[in-house]
Scaffold this active site. Sequence first.
Site, PDB file in Angstrom:
ATOM      1  N   HIS A   1      30.375  70.960   8.229  1.00  0.00           N
ATOM      2  CA  HIS A   1      29.256  70.140   7.748  1.00  0.00           C
ATOM      3  C   HIS A   1      28.680  69.245   8.837  1.00  0.00           C
ATOM      4  O   HIS A   1      28.042  68.235   8.546  1.00  0.00           O
ATOM      5  CB  HIS A   1      29.699  69.283   6.548  1.00  0.00           C
ATOM      6  CG  HIS A   1      30.020  70.120   5.352  1.00  0.00           C
ATOM      7  ND1 HIS A   1      30.764  69.636   4.303  1.00  0.00           N
ATOM      8  CD2 HIS A   1      29.714  71.401   5.033  1.00  0.00           C
ATOM      9  CE1 HIS A   1      30.887  70.590   3.379  1.00  0.00           C
ATOM     10  NE2 HIS A   1      30.258  71.678   3.805  1.00  0.00           N
ATOM     11  N   CYS A  16      12.158  69.227  16.500  1.00  0.00           N
ATOM     12  CA  CYS A  16      12.399  70.329  17.467  1.00  0.00           C
ATOM     13  C   CYS A  16      13.872  70.693  17.580  1.00  0.00           C
ATOM     14  O   CYS A  16      14.236  71.578  18.357  1.00  0.00           O
ATOM     15  CB  CYS A  16      11.843  69.936  18.842  1.00  0.00           C
ATOM     16  SG  CYS A  16      12.849  68.703  19.710  1.00  0.00           S
ATOM     17  N   ASP A  34      33.538  63.024  10.468  1.00  0.00           N
ATOM     18  CA  ASP A  34      34.098  62.030  11.403  1.00  0.00           C
ATOM     19  C   ASP A  34      34.759  62.771  12.570  1.00  0.00           C
ATOM     20  O   ASP A  34      34.838  64.000  12.579  1.00  0.00           O
ATOM     21  CB  ASP A  34      35.097  61.107  10.664  1.00  0.00           C
ATOM     22  CG  ASP A  34      36.328  61.840  10.115  1.00  0.00           C
ATOM     23  OD1 ASP A  34      36.646  61.662   8.919  1.00  0.00           O
ATOM     24  OD2 ASP A  34      36.970  62.587  10.883  1.00  0.00           O
ATOM     25  N   TYR A  76      23.862  56.326   7.526  1.00  0.00           N
ATOM     26  CA  TYR A  76      24.706  57.105   8.444  1.00  0.00           C
ATOM     27  C   TYR A  76      25.202  56.238   9.596  1.00  0.00           C
ATOM     28  O   TYR A  76      26.334  56.382  10.059  1.00  0.00           O
ATOM     29  CB  TYR A  76      23.952  58.346   8.951  1.00  0.00           C
ATOM     30  CG  TYR A  76      24.036  59.486   7.960  1.00  0.00           C
ATOM     31  CD1 TYR A  76      23.060  59.661   6.980  1.00  0.00           C
ATOM     32  CD2 TYR A  76      25.128  60.353   7.952  1.00  0.00           C
ATOM     33  CE1 TYR A  76      23.163  60.680   6.034  1.00  0.00           C
ATOM     34  CE2 TYR A  76      25.233  61.376   7.018  1.00  0.00           C
ATOM     35  CZ  TYR A  76      24.254  61.540   6.058  1.00  0.00           C
ATOM     36  OH  TYR A  76      24.377  62.526   5.117  1.00  0.00           O
ATOM     37  N   CYS A  86       9.935  65.408  21.912  1.00  0.00           N
ATOM     38  CA  CYS A  86       8.701  65.652  21.132  1.00  0.00           C
ATOM     39  C   CYS A  86       8.279  64.443  20.306  1.00  0.00           C
ATOM     40  O   CYS A  86       7.263  64.484  19.621  1.00  0.00           O
ATOM     41  CB  CYS A  86       8.914  66.857  20.201  1.00  0.00           C
ATOM     42  SG  CYS A  86       9.907  66.463  18.732  1.00  0.00           S
TER      43      CYS A  86
HETATM   44  P1  OAD Z   1      35.865  64.502  -2.130  1.00  0.00           P
HETATM   45  O1  OAD Z   1      35.664  63.031  -2.107  1.00  0.00           O
HETATM   46  O2  OAD Z   1      35.051  65.373  -3.036  1.00  0.00           O
HETATM   47  O3  OAD Z   1      37.394  64.854  -2.462  1.00  0.00           O
HETATM   48  C1  OAD Z   1      38.405  64.155  -1.792  1.00  0.00           C
HETATM   49  C2  OAD Z   1      39.713  64.817  -2.174  1.00  0.00           C
HETATM   50  O4  OAD Z   1      40.737  64.177  -1.417  1.00  0.00           O
HETATM   51  C3  OAD Z   1      40.066  64.635  -3.645  1.00  0.00           C
HETATM   52  O5  OAD Z   1      40.572  65.855  -4.143  1.00  0.00           O
HETATM   53  C4  OAD Z   1      41.148  63.549  -3.613  1.00  0.00           C
HETATM   54  O6  OAD Z   1      42.105  63.732  -4.654  1.00  0.00           O
HETATM   55  C5  OAD Z   1      41.788  63.822  -2.282  1.00  0.00           C
HETATM   56  N1  OAD Z   1      42.453  62.675  -1.672  1.00  0.00           N
HETATM   57  C6  OAD Z   1      42.164  61.361  -1.818  1.00  0.00           C
HETATM   58  N2  OAD Z   1      42.995  60.621  -1.054  1.00  0.00           N
HETATM   59  C7  OAD Z   1      43.816  61.509  -0.390  1.00  0.00           C
HETATM   60  C8  OAD Z   1      44.860  61.371   0.544  1.00  0.00           C
HETATM   61  N3  OAD Z   1      45.253  60.168   0.975  1.00  0.00           N
HETATM   62  N4  OAD Z   1      45.473  62.502   1.006  1.00  0.00           N
HETATM   63  C9  OAD Z   1      45.078  63.727   0.574  1.00  0.00           C
HETATM   64  N5  OAD Z   1      44.075  63.923  -0.329  1.00  0.00           N
HETATM   65  C10 OAD Z   1      43.460  62.815  -0.796  1.00  0.00           C
HETATM   66  O7  OAD Z   1      35.664  64.988  -0.616  1.00  0.00           O
HETATM   67  P2  OAD Z   1      35.451  66.474  -0.112  1.00  0.00           P
HETATM   68  O8  OAD Z   1      36.169  67.463  -0.964  1.00  0.00           O
HETATM   69  O9  OAD Z   1      35.735  66.487   1.346  1.00  0.00           O
HETATM   70  O10 OAD Z   1      29.500  67.567   1.841  1.00  0.00           O
HETATM   71  O11 OAD Z   1      33.870  66.679  -0.299  1.00  0.00           O
HETATM   72  C11 OAD Z   1      33.338  67.922   0.137  1.00  0.00           C
HETATM   73  C12 OAD Z   1      31.941  67.717   0.574  1.00  0.00           C
HETATM   74  O12 OAD Z   1      31.204  67.044  -0.467  1.00  0.00           O
HETATM   75  C13 OAD Z   1      31.789  66.825   1.772  1.00  0.00           C
HETATM   76  O13 OAD Z   1      31.969  67.495   2.976  1.00  0.00           O
HETATM   77  C14 OAD Z   1      30.342  66.410   1.626  1.00  0.00           C
HETATM   78  C15 OAD Z   1      30.387  66.043   0.175  1.00  0.00           C
HETATM   79  O14 OAD Z   1      29.148  66.057  -0.394  1.00  0.00           O
HETATM   80  C16 OAD Z   1      28.405  67.393   2.657  1.00  0.00           C
HETATM   81  O15 OAD Z   1      28.204  66.348   3.237  1.00  0.00           O
HETATM   82  C17 OAD Z   1      27.527  68.593   2.767  1.00  0.00           C
END
Ligand code: OAD
Length: 254
Positions: free
Chosen positions: A118, A129, A103, A67, A154
């Site tokens: 998230h 805590c 971010d 992270y 803590c």
């Molecule tokens: P993903 O990596 O699953 O999906 C990214 C999406 O963005 C895909 O559909 C790509 O096609 C699209 N993409 C890529 N480049 C792009 C661009 N330049 N403009 C627009 N779209 C683009 O990411 P998330 O859907 O955000 O959860 O993932 C959801 C969650 O899964 C995250 O918040 C995280 C992860 O596990 C937790 O951390 C709980």
Amino acid sequence: MNVPEPVLDLARSARRVAVLTGAGMSAESGVPTFRDAQTGLWENFDATALATPAAWADDPATVWAWYQWRVALVRRVQPNAGHRALTDWARAAHVQIVTQNVDDLHERAGSHEVTHLHGSLFAPRCSRCERAVDLPDPPEDPVARLDPPSCPACGGDGRPGVVWFGEMLPQDPWETATESLREADLLLVVGTSGVVYPAAGLPSLARSHGVPVVQIDPRETDLSDQVDHAWRTTAAVGLPALVDALRIGTDTPR
Ligand code: OAD
């Protein structure tokens, strides 16, 4: 870039715009998406395996190092034209951003109405805590393991202030998200694969309240058949083109 007419019509008449963003929103800033292969030091780690309570229980120093690598990466990059376009649009309409991203690029682009479903890389808390813990500066160079900070209250380990797989979403952001989607005239879904619930259920929730949904994503995703218009473009190309087409004057009062 030509904006599809139906998308432009919906945007023109929208007074209350809800925007659900995912990792694709930050991709053109240089932040890898979740489903991209990890880069560099972390290429042998599966992000979905690290973002879990089990990984933290097993080896907090590896999870904390990962992270902090992400904190350093986000600090090195800038919001892109898509983030900035949403800030511009907010001068002429109410724009409520609901992001799955951890971010701070929406905020650094000047957006004020940002809800993090998230959590955030920049808000660590005590794993015992729950109090807020100061975020230490990440190391200059990536490291494979890094002891997490100690809670001053803590002595527990400070953990990333993000939602891990299997954990509940924070209640207030979820309520803000569902309320803003219900009241919106338009929902834009930008850069999310729609594979992680409950966030992935928000577009169908919006539609069930009669809110039109437009997707901005260069690829077909699990959400593509749940939207009114799937616009195959990227965040940093499509959003500026849309906001330019709305002709929002620089002196437009909000
Ligand atoms: P993903 O990596 O699953 O999906 C990214 C999406 O963005 C895909 O559909 C790509 O096609 C699209 N993409 C890529 N480049 C792009 C661009 N330049 N403009 C627009 N779209 C683009 O990411 P998330 O859907 O955000 O959860 O993932 C959801 C969650 O899964 C995250 O918040 C995280 C992860 O596990 C937790 O951390 C709980």
